[in-house]
Design a protein around this motif. Sequence first.
Motif, PDB file in Angstrom:
ATOM      1  N   SER A 112       0.669  53.440  16.474  1.00  0.00           N
ATOM      2  CA  SER A 112       0.030  52.465  17.352  1.00  0.00           C
ATOM      3  C   SER A 112       0.999  51.481  17.982  1.00  0.00           C
ATOM      4  N   ASN A 113       2.185  51.284  17.372  1.00  0.00           N
ATOM      5  CA  ASN A 113       3.058  50.241  17.908  1.00  0.00           C
ATOM      6  C   ASN A 113       4.175  50.776  18.785  1.00  0.00           C
ATOM      7  N   MET A 114       4.442  52.089  18.743  1.00  0.00           N
ATOM      8  CA  MET A 114       5.539  52.626  19.534  1.00  0.00           C
ATOM      9  C   MET A 114       5.093  53.821  20.362  1.00  0.00           C
ATOM     10  N   LEU A 115       4.559  54.842  19.733  1.00  0.00           N
ATOM     11  CA  LEU A 115       4.161  56.046  20.448  1.00  0.00           C
ATOM     12  C   LEU A 115       3.114  55.752  21.516  1.00  0.00           C
ATOM     13  N   LEU A 116       2.015  55.129  21.135  1.00  0.00           N
ATOM     14  CA  LEU A 116       0.930  54.897  22.077  1.00  0.00           C
ATOM     15  C   LEU A 116       1.330  53.952  23.206  1.00  0.00           C
ATOM     16  N   PRO A 117       1.943  52.790  22.933  1.00  0.00           N
ATOM     17  CA  PRO A 117       2.344  51.922  24.054  1.00  0.00           C
ATOM     18  C   PRO A 117       3.309  52.596  25.025  1.00  0.00           C
ATOM     19  N   ARG A 118       4.268  53.355  24.511  1.00  0.00           N
ATOM     20  CA  ARG A 118       5.217  54.033  25.396  1.00  0.00           C
ATOM     21  C   ARG A 118       4.507  55.076  26.256  1.00  0.00           C
ATOM     22  N   ALA A 119       3.583  55.810  25.659  1.00  0.00           N
ATOM     23  CA  ALA A 119       2.849  56.827  26.418  1.00  0.00           C
ATOM     24  C   ALA A 119       1.976  56.188  27.487  1.00  0.00           C
ATOM     25  N   ILE A 120       1.337  55.063  27.157  1.00  0.00           N
ATOM     26  CA  ILE A 120       0.510  54.359  28.147  1.00  0.00           C
ATOM     27  C   ILE A 120       1.377  53.862  29.294  1.00  0.00           C
ATOM     28  N   ALA A 121       2.515  53.264  28.964  1.00  0.00           N
ATOM     29  CA  ALA A 121       3.408  52.759  30.011  1.00  0.00           C
ATOM     30  C   ALA A 121       3.867  53.891  30.924  1.00  0.00           C
ATOM     31  N   ALA A 122       4.161  55.062  30.335  1.00  0.00           N
ATOM     32  CA  ALA A 122       4.637  56.189  31.135  1.00  0.00           C
ATOM     33  C   ALA A 122       3.559  56.710  32.070  1.00  0.00           C
ATOM     34  N   ALA A 293      -3.931  64.446  30.689  1.00  0.00           N
ATOM     35  CA  ALA A 293      -2.736  63.762  31.182  1.00  0.00           C
ATOM     36  C   ALA A 293      -2.159  62.834  30.116  1.00  0.00           C
ATOM     37  N   LEU A 294      -3.020  62.124  29.405  1.00  0.00           N
ATOM     38  CA  LEU A 294      -2.522  61.232  28.353  1.00  0.00           C
ATOM     39  C   LEU A 294      -1.919  62.032  27.207  1.00  0.00           C
ATOM     40  N   ILE A 295      -2.522  63.153  26.863  1.00  0.00           N
ATOM     41  CA  ILE A 295      -1.969  63.996  25.800  1.00  0.00           C
ATOM     42  C   ILE A 295      -0.571  64.477  26.172  1.00  0.00           C
ATOM     43  N   ARG A 296      -0.386  64.877  27.423  1.00  0.00           N
ATOM     44  CA  ARG A 296       0.950  65.292  27.862  1.00  0.00           C
ATOM     45  C   ARG A 296       1.945  64.150  27.753  1.00  0.00           C
ATOM     46  N   SER A 297       1.504  62.937  28.109  1.00  0.00           N
ATOM     47  CA  SER A 297       2.390  61.780  28.016  1.00  0.00           C
ATOM     48  C   SER A 297       2.751  61.480  26.564  1.00  0.00           C
ATOM     49  N   LEU A 298       1.775  61.551  25.677  1.00  0.00           N
ATOM     50  CA  LEU A 298       2.031  61.312  24.256  1.00  0.00           C
ATOM     51  C   LEU A 298       3.005  62.345  23.694  1.00  0.00           C
ATOM     52  N   THR A 299       2.820  63.600  24.088  1.00  0.00           N
ATOM     53  CA  THR A 299       3.697  64.659  23.600  1.00  0.00           C
ATOM     54  C   THR A 299       5.116  64.473  24.119  1.00  0.00           C
ATOM     55  N   ASP A 300       5.246  64.116  25.391  1.00  0.00           N
ATOM     56  CA  ASP A 300       6.576  63.894  25.971  1.00  0.00           C
ATOM     57  C   ASP A 300       7.281  62.726  25.302  1.00  0.00           C
ATOM     58  N   VAL A 301       6.553  61.637  25.055  1.00  0.00           N
ATOM     59  CA  VAL A 301       7.151  60.464  24.418  1.00  0.00           C
ATOM     60  C   VAL A 301       7.593  60.806  22.995  1.00  0.00           C
TER      61      VAL A 301
END
Length: 314
Positions: A112-122, A293-301
């Motif tokens: 919740s503090n690194m993966l999700l925020p980075r994926a949202i920002a991307a 789209a969000l799943i792809r962002s989470l996976t990339d991050v």
Amino acid sequence: MFLPRLLDGRLKFRHLVLLDALARQGTVVGAAAELHVTQPVATRSLHELEEILDVRLFERGPRGITPTVFGEAFTGHARAVLAQLEQAGRHVAELADAERGTVVVGTHLAGSNMLLPRAIAAIKTERPYLTIVVREGSPEALLVELEAGRVDLIIGRLTAPSDERIERRKLYDESVDLVVRTTHPLAGATGVELADLAEYPWILPGAETALRRELEGLFTRNGFPLPANRVETTSFLTVRQLLLETDVIAALPSLITKDDPRITRVALALEPIGHSVGLTLPAQRTLSPSVDALIRSLTDVATGMSHQDCPITT
């Protein structure tokens, strides 16, 4: 074998909505209040549904209602139907306006503090008008929301394999550390033993979590009871503030505190305790373009995280 005729026009969507509310609330009064109907209306609808299915869905008791085996089974199917309808509505809306959409993400500490925020920002750089709703909760509560379609995916610790209803995708492995504030008496101490920690106040995760059960096992194996002076919470904001202002000890995923210089690790290894972080998804549900789209962002991050952050597994 009697097979109920569910497509003869008697079964209404309001029956399915009521069933979901009854299962969560545990009382007819609570379900009626949630749905903004009177108790007699809710009771009558429940009786209608039981007549259609020709089984008793709930046992009535002085403290509320308890699902029967039939109630538990049919509630799962009802939530799946409601979730598919929710997703269908979103899918059509997104096709009408491809730049917009909404994704509801459930999260419980890990990720919740690194993966999700980075994926949202991307993803926001590509789709600035995509609305992302983040809901915190216990794993059990979020799983109910996922099955009912009120949450699109869950990010956090994976505690079970995939099955016919739920798909779990591992993104990376993460260790768990005991942490304190940097001015804590134990900060920087070497040769720390579990006995040295027993007299300090602790923050423990809720009794329903896997991490709590693992910590209980740690104390039991070493011949200690759980700390009597403790707070139980899965809210990181509460945990962090208590860490900064008191002498509490907390067990947290390593990435949670990695970027906070005010919190440090206690020199006591919890090597048997660790976990995989990943995505929890409905196995049979068609996901909307925004969720994909969000799943792809989470996976990339997750893939792009450096080994300084966490060990990524492929």
